[in-house]
Design an enzyme around this catalytic site. Structure first.
Site, short mmCIF file in Angstrom:
data_model
loop_
_atom_site.label_atom_id
_atom_site.label_comp_id
_atom_site.label_asym_id
_atom_site.label_seq_id
_atom_site.Cartn_x
_atom_site.Cartn_y
_atom_site.Cartn_z
N ASP D 16 0.83 -1.20 0.00
CA ASP D 16 0.00 0.00 0.00
C ASP D 16 0.88 1.27 0.00
OD1 ASP D 16 0.95 0.42 2.60
OD2 ASP D 16 -0.83 -0.40 3.54
N PRO D 58 -15.69 -23.11 3.50
CA PRO D 58 -15.83 -21.68 3.80
C PRO D 58 -15.42 -21.35 5.23
CG PRO D 58 -17.97 -22.75 3.69
CD PRO D 58 -16.97 -23.74 3.18
#
Lengths: 142, 142, 142, 142
Positions: D16, D58
């Protein structure tokens, strides 16, 4: 030209609800393969950017053709090389092969960019250093 | 506490081959919702970081519970607020609602971080400015 | 042609160490803007894909020009329209504006794709339905 | 317990504007490391999911601690193992090391999930197959 190779494993999270690689992911790999091209040519980008006083090699144009899809678990091999040198930019080609067949082909046009001295918030294209061109061409200068 | 709200549209590219949101995507939204929390409290992060001389508010701890899944086309509403202030860190809670029911809940612990004066390559937690805490608490200081 | 508009807020996580949007992110937005184009033309893709029995509208070719960079906090407006219809494919143009000036332009060539009846693991281009073309052309059929 | 190892190269696009890995990226790697854990234990997920008739594994809960940051060019090694088996879920720990020191630690709680027979749009936790548990425990069943 110097050809850089990289192997990519397609992960579950790279794929979309159609079960195939979500296409912007290929462009993330283009970027990583460009990094690998510099590294494999002897110029790790972190040192390269800092030693040459540039911010990076931002993209000005990209094109990609998607020939066949891939899914999680597939292994892709990528070959990357520079197709053309201009004054302050260069064109890199990435060819993705799956089981030996071309699956994706991309072309990135990138600029050798430093801070603009008149406005440090902006970038400015700078002439490609000859040693960088030589290494990307496969001509070791050292 | 000040509560910030944000609406999110789930896109095709946010979903995985099971057809549901790929879970790291929720953490990207946590980050965007934290940005929105600051903006909605009157402190856009770009100006905030630069005016306070910090690098950012990096995460040191995150936790998330995934209660029900979402798919492309779904619209989620998120409510974000600060649950706790410590000396140089704070805990933000994000609650994602789908059709009014809680679908995902996350907690981010973030640090108010500047460059370490002894080593500019490293970050250092700094005391949270009172005006920042006041705004995040919902107490306008201006 | 029907022109679809979408507003995008550039987030911290969309940007790279040069402080500008990491370019594959634009292609994620191309995809989201294509979804918005269908939605705004009255055809939400989830219903559209399922009602027409197709898997999706996969990309076969993409091109983008990056004219000026953007950073976190910037708001971009995107205009998307179909530039060309072919038998089973179509070309969508996305124009990103920042403060009214063109910043990024992209072209996606997409296929109207179903399962290949001879091999359900593969996709197959199908003729674009006239009602879909009419709506994307801005000619309401209802 | 069986311990799976994976090496990760931090890319430019993973970072970032602070120049460090954007934290949701670690959770993408958690997911890839879980895939590697299954593969390295002899159960590639594509075959595993299809042979056991499940949709996937999941996540229901994730937690991560970020101890020290990494930047592009860094090489991280990850060790992943199952910390706990429950009836239809299990907890995987991922430890990221940089130069031998723990940099990030994460815990994923995942469910062994199939389609809900009463509503195929929904998932349902199923009992973990003994052979899968045995392999993840490091006890070859073959």
């Amino acid at each position: 030209m110097f050809v850089s190779k990289k192997t990519i494993l397609v992960e579950w999270g790279h794929c979309d609800p159609a079960g195939i690689v979500f296409y912007p992911q290929y462009l993330m790999w283009f970027d990583a393969c460009t990094t690998a091209l510099f590294t494999n040519a002897g110029m790790p980008i972190r040192e390269l950017f800092s030693s040459h006083g540039i911010v990076g090699v931002p993209l000005v144009d990209v094109r990609a053709r998607f020939i066949s899809s891939s899914t999680f678990g597939d292994e892709l091999t990528v070959e990357s090389d520079v197709q053309e040198f201009k004054r302050s930019s260069f064109v890199i080609r990435h060819q993705f092969f799956k089981s030996g067949k071309l699956a994706v082909e991309g072309f990135e046009t990138r600029v050798w960019a430093g801070r603009n001295p008149d406005d440090p918030q902006r970038l400015k294209g700078l002439p490609l250093p000859p040693d960088v061109m030589a290494r990307l061409s496969g001509n070791k200068t050292e």
